[in-house]
Motif scaffolding. Sequence first.
Motif, PDB file in Angstrom:
ATOM      1  N   TYR A  33       0.847  -1.188   0.000  1.00 37.92           N
ATOM      2  CA  TYR A  33       0.000   0.000   0.000  1.00 37.92           C
ATOM      3  C   TYR A  33       0.881   1.237   0.000  1.00 37.92           C
ATOM      4  O   TYR A  33       1.926   1.266   0.643  1.00 37.92           O
ATOM      5  CB  TYR A  33      -0.900   0.007   1.247  1.00 37.92           C
ATOM      6  N   ARG A  50      -4.606   6.699  -0.190  1.00 41.29           N
ATOM      7  CA  ARG A  50      -4.056   5.347  -0.099  1.00 41.29           C
ATOM      8  C   ARG A  50      -4.321   4.632  -1.418  1.00 41.29           C
ATOM      9  O   ARG A  50      -5.417   4.730  -1.972  1.00 41.29           O
ATOM     10  CB  ARG A  50      -4.729   4.565   1.025  1.00 41.29           C
ATOM     11  N   ASN A  52      -3.592   0.659  -3.277  1.00 38.86           N
ATOM     12  CA  ASN A  52      -3.001  -0.671  -3.141  1.00 38.86           C
ATOM     13  C   ASN A  52      -2.301  -1.041  -4.436  1.00 38.86           C
ATOM     14  O   ASN A  52      -2.567  -0.459  -5.490  1.00 38.86           O
ATOM     15  CB  ASN A  52      -4.047  -1.711  -2.715  1.00 38.86           C
TER      16      ASN A  52
ATOM     17  N   SER B 100      -2.699  -1.849   6.554  1.00 37.93           N
ATOM     18  CA  SER B 100      -3.258  -1.775   5.218  1.00 37.93           C
ATOM     19  C   SER B 100      -4.257  -0.643   5.092  1.00 37.93           C
ATOM     20  O   SER B 100      -4.694  -0.302   4.000  1.00 37.93           O
ATOM     21  CB  SER B 100      -3.939  -3.101   4.854  1.00 37.93           C
TER      22      SER B 100
END
Lengths: 118, 114
Positions: A33, A50, A52, B100
């Motif tokens: 990430y 953010r 991924n 995450s």
Amino acid sequence: AQKVTQAQTEISVVEKEDVTLDCVYETRDTTYYLFWYKQPPSGELVFLIRRNSFDEQNEISGRYSWNFQKSTSSFNFTITASQVVDSAVYFCALSGDPFTSGTYKYIFGTGTRLKVLA
Amino acid sequence: EAGVVQSPRYKIIEKKQPVAFWCNPISGHNTLYWYLQNLGQGPELLIRYENEEAVDDSQLPKDRFSAERLKGVDSTLKIQPAELGDSAVYLCASSLRSSSTEAFFGQGTRLTVV
């Protein structure tokens, strides 16, 4: 090993100019990430975005846009029509996927100080 | 919704004295981080908690630093004894779960050791 490089230590632009902040990362993880944070003079890190590793679609949010390219391991940040309020230190960060790599921690770059002059 | 709250904002102490920092994360956030930020540098992780368990403290100088997160909510970071080189900003952050997801940071505690 994970690493984040922000080669630009400081950038000065005149208000209304566009500016791009560079971020290059290194990781062996297949899932990871990427983040951008803004740190104004008040000191608090403010989350901006953010991404991924499976989503290379570029993103635009108002005057902000991000260009993620896995081929060059880069995640660059562009501010269009910069304003004085954009003056801050901007950090790029990288994190692994704890469910696959066990790499839990955020790794931050050294930051780019952006000065927008009126 | 309240953000991550840290106290004190500023602390000046003499070397060899103890000091403690307090952090209250965002409600419902299971993951809590303590970071150290030196002037002109990016934050560096000291310790990460998942609920009350310290799951990554490899960067914490255990000879003088300690941390706890009782009941998996508030956390305290302590330095004893403080050294001149400990002068820095200590940041606390929390995230909903693991790294995450995005972390939300407090305003930090600026420590000056004289």
